[in-house]
Design a protein around this motif. Structure first.
Motif, PDB file in Angstrom:
ATOM      1  N   LEU A  23       0.828  -1.200   0.000  1.00 18.66           N
ATOM      2  CA  LEU A  23       0.000   0.000   0.000  1.00 18.66           C
ATOM      3  C   LEU A  23       0.867   1.256   0.000  1.00 18.66           C
ATOM      4  O   LEU A  23       1.736   1.406   0.860  1.00 18.66           O
ATOM      5  N   GLU A  24       0.617   2.139  -0.958  1.00 11.47           N
ATOM      6  CA  GLU A  24       1.363   3.401  -1.048  1.00 11.47           C
ATOM      7  C   GLU A  24       0.388   4.543  -1.292  1.00 11.47           C
ATOM      8  O   GLU A  24      -0.771   4.307  -1.608  1.00 11.47           O
ATOM      9  N   SER A  25       0.887   5.768  -1.157  1.00 11.09           N
ATOM     10  CA  SER A  25       0.020   6.910  -1.435  1.00 11.09           C
ATOM     11  C   SER A  25       0.703   7.878  -2.390  1.00 11.09           C
ATOM     12  O   SER A  25       1.912   8.085  -2.309  1.00 11.09           O
ATOM     13  N   ALA A  26      -0.095   8.464  -3.283  1.00 12.64           N
ATOM     14  CA  ALA A  26       0.437   9.448  -4.220  1.00 12.64           C
ATOM     15  C   ALA A  26       0.325  10.865  -3.659  1.00 12.64           C
ATOM     16  O   ALA A  26       0.898  11.802  -4.212  1.00 12.64           O
ATOM     17  N   ASP A  27      -0.427  11.040  -2.572  1.00  9.40           N
ATOM     18  CA  ASP A  27      -0.617  12.411  -2.074  1.00  9.40           C
ATOM     19  C   ASP A  27      -0.691  12.456  -0.543  1.00  9.40           C
ATOM     20  O   ASP A  27       0.299  12.709   0.114  1.00  9.40           O
ATOM     21  N   VAL A  28      -1.854  12.190   0.027  1.00  7.51           N
ATOM     22  CA  VAL A  28      -2.016  12.309   1.490  1.00  7.51           C
ATOM     23  C   VAL A  28      -2.284  10.918   2.073  1.00  7.51           C
ATOM     24  O   VAL A  28      -2.308   9.940   1.340  1.00  7.51           O
ATOM     25  N   ALA A  29      -2.475  10.833   3.377  1.00  9.74           N
ATOM     26  CA  ALA A  29      -2.738   9.535   4.007  1.00  9.74           C
ATOM     27  C   ALA A  29      -4.161   9.069   3.679  1.00  9.74           C
ATOM     28  O   ALA A  29      -5.119   9.841   3.736  1.00  9.74           O
TER      29      ALA A  29
ATOM     30  N   CYS B  87      -9.191  12.167   4.122  1.00 10.79           N
ATOM     31  CA  CYS B  87      -8.186  12.552   3.133  1.00 10.79           C
ATOM     32  C   CYS B  87      -8.644  13.723   2.277  1.00 10.79           C
ATOM     33  O   CYS B  87      -8.102  13.951   1.201  1.00 10.79           O
ATOM     34  N   GLY B  88      -9.640  14.458   2.724  1.00 13.13           N
ATOM     35  CA  GLY B  88     -10.061  15.629   1.962  1.00 13.13           C
ATOM     36  C   GLY B  88     -11.534  15.539   1.593  1.00 13.13           C
ATOM     37  O   GLY B  88     -12.262  14.663   2.034  1.00 13.13           O
ATOM     38  N   MET B  89     -11.927  16.483   0.741  1.00 18.51           N
ATOM     39  CA  MET B  89     -13.337  16.729   0.469  1.00 18.51           C
ATOM     40  C   MET B  89     -14.143  15.478   0.076  1.00 18.51           C
ATOM     41  O   MET B  89     -15.266  15.299   0.520  1.00 18.51           O
ATOM     42  N   GLN B  90     -13.579  14.608  -0.758  1.00 13.79           N
ATOM     43  CA  GLN B  90     -14.341  13.453  -1.227  1.00 13.79           C
ATOM     44  C   GLN B  90     -13.901  12.146  -0.553  1.00 13.79           C
ATOM     45  O   GLN B  90     -14.048  11.070  -1.122  1.00 13.79           O
ATOM     46  N   HIS B  91     -13.373  12.255   0.658  1.00 16.12           N
ATOM     47  CA  HIS B  91     -12.971  11.060   1.415  1.00 16.12           C
ATOM     48  C   HIS B  91     -14.113  10.038   1.490  1.00 16.12           C
ATOM     49  O   HIS B  91     -13.914   8.843   1.271  1.00 16.12           O
ATOM     50  N   ALA B  92     -15.317  10.523   1.780  1.00 18.52           N
ATOM     51  CA  ALA B  92     -16.453   9.600   1.962  1.00 18.52           C
ATOM     52  C   ALA B  92     -16.841   8.917   0.655  1.00 18.52           C
ATOM     53  O   ALA B  92     -17.517   7.893   0.669  1.00 18.52           O
TER      54      ALA B  92
ATOM     55  N   SER C  45      -6.638   5.137   3.942  1.00 12.12           N
ATOM     56  CA  SER C  45      -6.626   3.861   4.656  1.00 12.12           C
ATOM     57  C   SER C  45      -7.512   2.858   3.928  1.00 12.12           C
ATOM     58  O   SER C  45      -8.653   3.152   3.584  1.00 12.12           O
ATOM     59  N   PHE C  46      -6.938   1.676   3.692  1.00 10.91           N
ATOM     60  CA  PHE C  46      -7.623   0.616   2.944  1.00 10.91           C
ATOM     61  C   PHE C  46      -8.444  -0.203   3.918  1.00 10.91           C
ATOM     62  O   PHE C  46      -7.901  -0.813   4.834  1.00 10.91           O
ATOM     63  N   TRP C  47      -9.755  -0.215   3.725  1.00 12.28           N
ATOM     64  CA  TRP C  47     -10.591  -0.972   4.659  1.00 12.28           C
ATOM     65  C   TRP C  47     -11.736  -1.671   3.947  1.00 12.28           C
ATOM     66  O   TRP C  47     -12.633  -1.019   3.429  1.00 12.28           O
ATOM     67  N   VAL C  48     -11.676  -2.984   3.937  1.00 14.12           N
ATOM     68  CA  VAL C  48     -12.785  -3.806   3.453  1.00 14.12           C
ATOM     69  C   VAL C  48     -13.150  -4.695   4.647  1.00 14.12           C
ATOM     70  O   VAL C  48     -12.500  -5.707   4.911  1.00 14.12           O
ATOM     71  N   PRO C  49     -14.155  -4.280   5.438  1.00 14.44           N
ATOM     72  CA  PRO C  49     -14.388  -4.872   6.756  1.00 14.44           C
ATOM     73  C   PRO C  49     -14.520  -6.393   6.761  1.00 14.44           C
ATOM     74  O   PRO C  49     -14.099  -7.037   7.728  1.00 14.44           O
ATOM     75  N   GLN C  50     -15.099  -6.980   5.719  1.00 13.50           N
ATOM     76  CA  GLN C  50     -15.277  -8.438   5.744  1.00 13.50           C
ATOM     77  C   GLN C  50     -13.984  -9.191   5.450  1.00 13.50           C
ATOM     78  O   GLN C  50     -13.938 -10.404   5.596  1.00 13.50           O
ATOM     79  N   LEU C  51     -12.937  -8.467   5.004  1.00 12.22           N
ATOM     80  CA  LEU C  51     -11.712  -9.159   4.612  1.00 12.22           C
ATOM     81  C   LEU C  51     -10.542  -8.891   5.549  1.00 12.22           C
ATOM     82  O   LEU C  51      -9.708  -9.767   5.776  1.00 12.22           O
ATOM     83  N   SER C  52     -10.431  -7.683   6.094  1.00 12.67           N
ATOM     84  CA  SER C  52      -9.284  -7.387   6.958  1.00 12.67           C
ATOM     85  C   SER C  52      -9.515  -6.096   7.730  1.00 12.67           C
ATOM     86  O   SER C  52     -10.481  -5.379   7.480  1.00 12.67           O
ATOM     87  N   GLY C  53      -8.591  -5.829   8.654  1.00  9.41           N
ATOM     88  CA  GLY C  53      -8.637  -4.560   9.377  1.00  9.41           C
ATOM     89  C   GLY C  53      -8.136  -3.438   8.479  1.00  9.41           C
ATOM     90  O   GLY C  53      -7.767  -3.659   7.320  1.00  9.41           O
ATOM     91  N   LYS C  54      -8.114  -2.239   9.024  1.00  8.52           N
ATOM     92  CA  LYS C  54      -7.655  -1.085   8.243  1.00  8.52           C
ATOM     93  C   LYS C  54      -6.132  -1.060   8.165  1.00  8.52           C
ATOM     94  O   LYS C  54      -5.471  -1.375   9.143  1.00  8.52           O
ATOM     95  N   THR C  55      -5.598  -0.677   7.013  1.00  9.45           N
ATOM     96  CA  THR C  55      -4.165  -0.405   6.924  1.00  9.45           C
ATOM     97  C   THR C  55      -3.988   0.915   6.174  1.00  9.45           C
ATOM     98  O   THR C  55      -4.561   1.107   5.101  1.00  9.45           O
ATOM     99  N   ASP C  56      -3.187   1.795   6.752  1.00  9.33           N
ATOM    100  CA  ASP C  56      -3.008   3.122   6.160  1.00  9.33           C
ATOM    101  C   ASP C  56      -2.124   3.082   4.918  1.00  9.33           C
ATOM    102  O   ASP C  56      -1.226   2.250   4.804  1.00  9.33           O
ATOM    103  N   LEU C  57      -2.384   4.018   4.006  1.00 10.57           N
ATOM    104  CA  LEU C  57      -1.512   4.261   2.857  1.00 10.57           C
ATOM    105  C   LEU C  57      -0.861   5.613   3.138  1.00 10.57           C
ATOM    106  O   LEU C  57      -1.550   6.635   3.195  1.00 10.57           O
ATOM    107  N   ILE C  58       0.456   5.612   3.353  1.00 14.44           N
ATOM    108  CA  ILE C  58       1.164   6.796   3.826  1.00 14.44           C
ATOM    109  C   ILE C  58       2.139   7.249   2.740  1.00 14.44           C
ATOM    110  O   ILE C  58       2.857   6.420   2.180  1.00 14.44           O
ATOM    111  N   PRO C  59       2.187   8.562   2.435  1.00  6.64           N
ATOM    112  CA  PRO C  59       3.154   9.036   1.433  1.00  6.64           C
ATOM    113  C   PRO C  59       4.588   8.656   1.827  1.00  6.64           C
ATOM    114  O   PRO C  59       4.950   8.697   3.010  1.00  6.64           O
ATOM    115  N   ASN C  60       5.379   8.262   0.842  1.00  6.59           N
ATOM    116  CA  ASN C  60       6.797   7.916   1.035  1.00  6.59           C
ATOM    117  C   ASN C  60       7.021   6.717   1.955  1.00  6.59           C
ATOM    118  O   ASN C  60       8.026   6.616   2.640  1.00  6.59           O
TER     119      ASN C  60
END
Ligand code: CUA
Length: 338
Positions: A167-173, A213-218, A175-190
């Protein structure tokens, strides 16, 4: 790993309602369908059981005391005043410490089991890159690039199939979350974080970005599409093919390639090689547009190309101000990208 505070989640949901868009439910954490989610579910049930037992003991003692020692009749005498008891002090210090130790060890066991899993040689490697506000998905072994819909094969007892995600990020932090498959893991720049899933059931699992992560996070929605190994192989083969070069689409293709769409989007086998926005090579194989915001129908595709800001305000695709001929041709061309 972080969790979205409940208040923030409520605010996100209210913001989505305010924009007049549908709130998309994510999967149910009480119905886990992969090993990491199942381990987390079992741990949470243990914690819930311990907390329920503590609640029953405390509430029971409190109720007993209130009933047993309530004022009776017109007895106005002050009750016996007790100052300290070593036995009680020791009991209510040692017991909570033991409970905390048990919960800490149980949690550490689950965290270590999930985090220290090493990738078997035949596991599927996937790179997921978070963008404002969509998911770039790359399969380094096959060279397939897609967006917002992660395809993986189902894992069975006879044929276990693990997908390891970098998991990587192109801009800001994010978090990848698919509740039925795993817990949350953040995608952090660099930084590269890792997680893995082994879905036990075919079907579509819904997820969401879980770090503001900003205006359209939801509206940074995510789908994991779990397929039989044969279907997954077919999907991979289809995704590897270049865009069709049907001569009837010559005019539509020429229009698309003449516009600045190509500086942000890739269509394999053409001069469109932008990487700022999602790869469009097989756009029609996806079920949604705008990272899960609207179903991928011809009418929605046209509305999105015409004015993406009307559908997902603040997203980074501008209104291209296409005239109706250009709009028709771009939509015709995109509709051919199966
Ligand atoms: Cu990406 Cu929230």
């Amino acid at each position: 790993m972080t969790s979205c505070p409940r208040v923030a989640c409520l605010l996100c949901a209210m913001a989505v309602v305010a924009f007049g868009q549908t709130v998309h439910p994510v999967g149910n954490i009480f119905d886990p369908q992969a090993t990491p989610a199942a381990s987390i579910y079992r741990l949470s049930m243990l914690v819930l059981a311990v907390c329920a037992a503590i609640f029953l003991v405390v509430a029971g003692l409190l109720t007993f005391t209130i009933v047993r020692f309530r004022r009776k009749g017109d007895d106005r005498r002050e009750p016996a005043q007790v100052y300290g008891s070593n036995r009680i002090e020791i009991a209510w210090t040692v017991l909570p410490i033991l409970i905390v130790i048990v919960l800490t060890m149980a949690t550490a066991r689950v965290v270590i089991a999930i985090q220290n899993k090493s990738a078997p040689a035949n596991s599927l490697q996937v790179k997921v890159i978070g963008h404002q506000w969509w998911w770039e998905i790359r399969y380094p072994d096959s060279g397939v690039v897609t967006a917002n819909e992660l395809h993986v094969p189902v894992s069975t007892a006879a044929k276990p199939a693990l997908a390891f995600l970098k998991l990587e990020s192109a801009d800001v932090a994010h978090s990848f979350w698919v509740p039925q498959l795993s817990g949350k893991t953040d995608l952090i720049p660099n930084r590269t974080n890792q997680m893995w899933i082994d879905p036990r059931q075919e079907g579509t699992f819904l997820g969401n970005c879980a770090e503001y992560c900003g205006m359209q996070h939801a509206n940074m929605l995510l789908r994991v599409i779990v397929q039989s190994p044969a279907d997954f192989d077919n999907w991979t083969a289809a995704q590897k093919a270049d865009a069709p070069s049907d001569s009837r689409l010559e005019a539509a293709r020429a229009t698309f390639l003449s516009l600045s769409c190509t500086s942000c989007h890739t269509v394999s086998g053409t001069s469109a090689t932008g990487t700022f926005g999602p790869d469009l090579s097989h756009l029609m194989s996806r079920t949604t547009l705008g990272s899960g915001v609207i179903p991928n129908t011809p009418e929605n595709l046209r509305a999105w190309v015409k004015d993406p800001q009307a559908i997902k305000p603040g997203n980074l695709m501008p209104n291209m101000q296409l005239n109706s001929r250009e709009l028709d041709e771009v939509v015709t061309y995109l509709s051919s990208l199966k």
